[in-house]
Design an enzyme around this catalytic site. Structure first.
Site, PDB file in Angstrom:
ATOM      1  N   PHE A 137       0.548  -1.399   0.214  1.00  0.00           N
ATOM      2  CA  PHE A 137       0.404  -0.270   0.359  1.00  0.00           C
ATOM      3  C   PHE A 137       0.704   0.668  -0.104  1.00  0.00           C
ATOM      4  O   PHE A 137       1.427   1.722   1.101  1.00  0.00           O
ATOM      5  CB  PHE A 137      -1.099   0.084   1.331  1.00  0.00           C
ATOM      6  CG  PHE A 137      -1.378  -1.472   1.689  1.00  0.00           C
ATOM      7  CD1 PHE A 137      -3.156  -1.046   0.954  1.00  0.00           C
ATOM      8  CD2 PHE A 137      -1.460  -2.395   2.060  1.00  0.00           C
ATOM      9  CE1 PHE A 137      -3.931  -2.022   1.149  1.00  0.00           C
ATOM     10  CE2 PHE A 137      -2.968  -2.455   2.555  1.00  0.00           C
ATOM     11  CZ  PHE A 137      -4.335  -2.871   1.558  1.00  0.00           C
ATOM     12  N   ASP A 138       0.216   2.239  -0.753  1.00  0.00           N
ATOM     13  CA  ASP A 138       0.919   3.144  -0.271  1.00  0.00           C
ATOM     14  C   ASP A 138       0.210   3.951   0.698  1.00  0.00           C
ATOM     15  O   ASP A 138      -0.552   3.547   1.652  1.00  0.00           O
ATOM     16  CB  ASP A 138       0.086   4.323  -1.611  1.00  0.00           C
ATOM     17  CG  ASP A 138       0.748   6.429  -1.376  1.00  0.00           C
ATOM     18  OD1 ASP A 138       1.980   5.744  -1.326  1.00  0.00           O
ATOM     19  OD2 ASP A 138      -0.350   6.827  -2.085  1.00  0.00           O
ATOM     20  N   LEU A 139       1.041   4.704   1.234  1.00  0.00           N
ATOM     21  CA  LEU A 139       0.354   5.806   2.093  1.00  0.00           C
ATOM     22  C   LEU A 139      -0.570   6.261   2.564  1.00  0.00           C
ATOM     23  O   LEU A 139      -1.353   6.650   2.770  1.00  0.00           O
ATOM     24  CB  LEU A 139       0.746   5.862   3.709  1.00  0.00           C
ATOM     25  CG  LEU A 139       1.061   5.962   5.335  1.00  0.00           C
ATOM     26  CD1 LEU A 139       0.816   5.513   5.847  1.00  0.00           C
ATOM     27  CD2 LEU A 139       1.856   7.164   5.655  1.00  0.00           C
ATOM     28  N   ASP A 140      -0.025   7.417   1.737  1.00  0.00           N
ATOM     29  CA  ASP A 140      -0.759   9.381   2.053  1.00  0.00           C
ATOM     30  C   ASP A 140      -2.243   9.743   0.927  1.00  0.00           C
ATOM     31  O   ASP A 140      -1.657   8.416  -0.199  1.00  0.00           O
ATOM     32  CB  ASP A 140      -0.352  10.161   1.613  1.00  0.00           C
ATOM     33  CG  ASP A 140       0.778  10.724   2.670  1.00  0.00           C
ATOM     34  OD1 ASP A 140       0.841  10.697   3.653  1.00  0.00           O
ATOM     35  OD2 ASP A 140       2.187  11.136   2.701  1.00  0.00           O
TER      36      ASP A 140
END
EC number: 3.6.1.1
Length: 213
Positions: free
Chosen positions: A8-11
């Site tokens: 996953f990307d975070l932001d």
């Protein structure tokens, strides 16, 4: 091959940092270019690294601008960060069912820790690859390949989930499946125009895709 690894990307993907990031950019830019930038003007800056963004605007002031940004960002973090619908329960379910979970982000580690702790997502992730850990940020495949190596996974059994074209391109460059999230601050049409393999309307949509129950 069955997917057993989810990156996953975070932001803008796991946690809603959109307002925090936009306000941090506006605070910094208005410091150097008073009244020149509005909210819509900074949306293209979401995705690239801070050094890429500020370096393109003012190479000589780049380091200074990054420091101003990060100071404001850290001070306002816990006030402005919120959660996206179904994220916590979905990640919890994936973790409980034995999926390998990782985060691949262009943020520095200290800020990543703040976001994961605030949203209580830190308990679920085996691997977190930050900007501090790589030479090349997304869309270069290095961060994804590094996460996969640490998880003991191959690209064929992984999917990269993100809200930005950097995430989709990085996944494609690394050889994983890709999923775009429709809650991208840049809009559903923006992320779908980069042709991810899947488009998620909410995070729980990932469950049937990877065969979770």
């Amino acid at each position: 091959m069955k997917i057993n690894t989810i990156l996953f990307d975070l932001d803008g993907t796991l946690i809603n940092t959109n307002d925090l990031i936009i306000e941090s950019f506006l605070h910094t830019l208005n410091n150097y270019y008073p009244n020149k930038y509005q909210r819509a003007d900074v949306l293209p800056f979401l995705g690239p690294t801070l050094y890429e963004t500020f370096g393109s605007l003012n190479p000589e002031k780049m380091e200074e601008m990054v420091k101003v940004y990060r100071k404001f960002n850290h001070e306002q973090h816990d006030i402005l960060v919120t959660e996206f619908e179904t994220v916590f329960d979905t990640v919890k379910t994936l973790h409980e069912q034995g999926f390998k979970l990782g985060i691949v982000t262009t943020k520095i580690r200290d800020t990543v820790k703040m976001g994961l702790k605030l949203t209580k997502l830190d308990q679920f992730f085996d691997v977190v690859v930050t900007l501090d850990d790589v030479e090349h940020a997304k869309p270069h495949p290095e961060p994804i390949l590094k996460a996969l190596e640490q998880l003991g996974s191959s690209p064929e059994e992984a999917i990269m989930v993100g809200d930005n074209h950097h995430d989709v391109e990085a996944g494609k460059n690394a050889g994983t499946k890709t999923a775009g999230v429709s809650w991208s601050v840049k809009g559903r049409e923006y992320i779908s125009s980069h042709h991810p393999d899947y488009l998620l309307e909410k995070m729980s949509d990932i469950l049937p895709i990877v065969g979770a129950e």
